[in-house]
Design a protein around this motif. Structure first.
Motif, short mmCIF file in Angstrom:
data_model
loop_
_atom_site.label_atom_id
_atom_site.label_comp_id
_atom_site.label_asym_id
_atom_site.label_seq_id
_atom_site.Cartn_x
_atom_site.Cartn_y
_atom_site.Cartn_z
N UNK A 13 -51.55 -6.37 -79.93
CA UNK A 13 -52.10 -7.60 -80.50
C UNK A 13 -51.82 -8.69 -79.48
N UNK A 14 -52.86 -9.23 -78.86
CA UNK A 14 -52.65 -10.20 -77.78
C UNK A 14 -52.12 -11.54 -78.26
N UNK A 15 -52.03 -11.74 -79.59
CA UNK A 15 -51.42 -12.97 -80.09
C UNK A 15 -49.90 -12.82 -80.22
N UNK A 16 -49.38 -11.63 -79.95
CA UNK A 16 -47.95 -11.33 -80.05
C UNK A 16 -47.35 -11.30 -78.64
N UNK A 17 -46.58 -12.31 -78.28
CA UNK A 17 -46.03 -12.41 -76.92
C UNK A 17 -45.15 -11.22 -76.57
N UNK A 18 -44.35 -10.74 -77.52
CA UNK A 18 -43.49 -9.59 -77.24
C UNK A 18 -44.31 -8.34 -76.97
N UNK A 19 -45.40 -8.17 -77.73
CA UNK A 19 -46.29 -7.02 -77.50
C UNK A 19 -46.94 -7.11 -76.12
N UNK A 20 -47.32 -8.31 -75.72
CA UNK A 20 -47.90 -8.49 -74.38
C UNK A 20 -46.88 -8.20 -73.29
N UNK A 21 -45.64 -8.58 -73.50
CA UNK A 21 -44.59 -8.30 -72.52
C UNK A 21 -44.38 -6.79 -72.39
N UNK A 22 -44.41 -6.08 -73.51
CA UNK A 22 -44.27 -4.61 -73.47
C UNK A 22 -45.46 -3.99 -72.74
N UNK A 23 -46.65 -4.50 -73.02
CA UNK A 23 -47.84 -3.97 -72.35
C UNK A 23 -47.77 -4.22 -70.85
N UNK A 24 -47.34 -5.41 -70.45
CA UNK A 24 -47.23 -5.74 -69.02
C UNK A 24 -46.23 -4.81 -68.34
N UNK A 25 -45.12 -4.53 -69.01
CA UNK A 25 -44.12 -3.62 -68.44
C UNK A 25 -44.70 -2.21 -68.29
N UNK A 26 -45.47 -1.77 -69.29
CA UNK A 26 -46.07 -0.43 -69.22
C UNK A 26 -47.10 -0.34 -68.09
N UNK A 27 -47.89 -1.39 -67.92
CA UNK A 27 -48.88 -1.41 -66.83
C UNK A 27 -48.16 -1.37 -65.49
N UNK A 28 -47.13 -2.17 -65.34
CA UNK A 28 -46.37 -2.20 -64.08
C UNK A 28 -45.74 -0.85 -63.79
N UNK A 29 -45.19 -0.22 -64.83
CA UNK A 29 -44.56 1.09 -64.63
C UNK A 29 -45.59 2.15 -64.22
N UNK A 30 -46.75 2.13 -64.85
CA UNK A 30 -47.77 3.15 -64.60
C UNK A 30 -48.55 2.91 -63.31
N UNK A 31 -48.96 1.65 -63.08
CA UNK A 31 -49.86 1.36 -61.97
C UNK A 31 -49.25 0.51 -60.86
N UNK A 32 -48.20 -0.24 -61.18
CA UNK A 32 -47.52 -1.03 -60.16
C UNK A 32 -48.11 -2.37 -59.83
N UNK A 33 -49.34 -2.64 -60.30
CA UNK A 33 -49.99 -3.90 -59.97
C UNK A 33 -51.15 -4.14 -60.92
N UNK A 34 -51.71 -5.33 -60.87
CA UNK A 34 -52.94 -5.67 -61.60
C UNK A 34 -53.82 -6.47 -60.65
N UNK A 35 -55.06 -6.03 -60.51
CA UNK A 35 -56.02 -6.72 -59.65
C UNK A 35 -57.05 -7.51 -60.44
N UNK A 36 -57.41 -7.01 -61.61
CA UNK A 36 -58.45 -7.63 -62.43
C UNK A 36 -57.95 -7.72 -63.87
N UNK A 37 -58.31 -8.80 -64.56
CA UNK A 37 -57.88 -8.95 -65.95
C UNK A 37 -58.95 -9.61 -66.80
N UNK A 38 -60.07 -8.91 -67.03
CA UNK A 38 -61.08 -9.48 -67.92
C UNK A 38 -60.58 -9.49 -69.36
#
Length: 126
Positions: free
Chosen positions: A69-94
């Motif tokens: 749920x993108x309105x939940x800051x803690x959920x977004x922080x968990x998602x960001x950590x998972x993306x960083x762990x899996x892919x290491x970076x973000x180039x695009x964010x539509x």
């Protein structure tokens, strides 16, 4: 004049797509994956999100589905950590996350009184 993109011009790129379980967000995620991007899929509807990720991987793409749920800051922080762990970076964010509130049809008289918001200053459409 425009040209249709083909091939894998987004190879080695990582995209985080919100609202990826349906509509424009889903179409965007699938197109980015078709163009070679690895995609992290964020949306609230886990079942539809998983179906989108499965379609992408069946077509040879790389997808990480994260019910969020993108309105939940803690959920977004968990998602960001998972993306960083899996892919290491973000180039695009539509961003295609949205919330439907009140009537299904837009009206100039519609106001945020019908739609709870996490924003400290609700806005009025119209």
């Amino acid at each position: 004049m425009s040209a249709v993109l083909g091939g894998k011009p987004l190879a080695d790129r990582v995209a985080v797509v919100t609202g990826a379980s349906s509509g424009i967000g889903q179409a965007t995620a699938e197109r980015l994956a078709a163009l070679g991007a690895d995609v992290a899929l964020l949306a609230r509807r886990a079942d539809r999100l998983e179906a989108t990720a499965e379609r992408i991987t069946q077509r040879g793409g790389e997808a990480l589905a994260m019910p969020t749920d993108v309105t939940d800051r803690d959920a977004l922080a968990r998602a960001a950590a998972a993306v960083h762990e899996r892919f290491g970076k973000v180039d695009l964010a539509p961003s295609s996350a949205a919330r439907r509130c009140g009537s299904r049809r837009w009206s100039p008289a519609w106001s945020t009184r019908n739609c709870p918001t996490t924003s400290p200053t609700p806005t009025r459409a119209g």
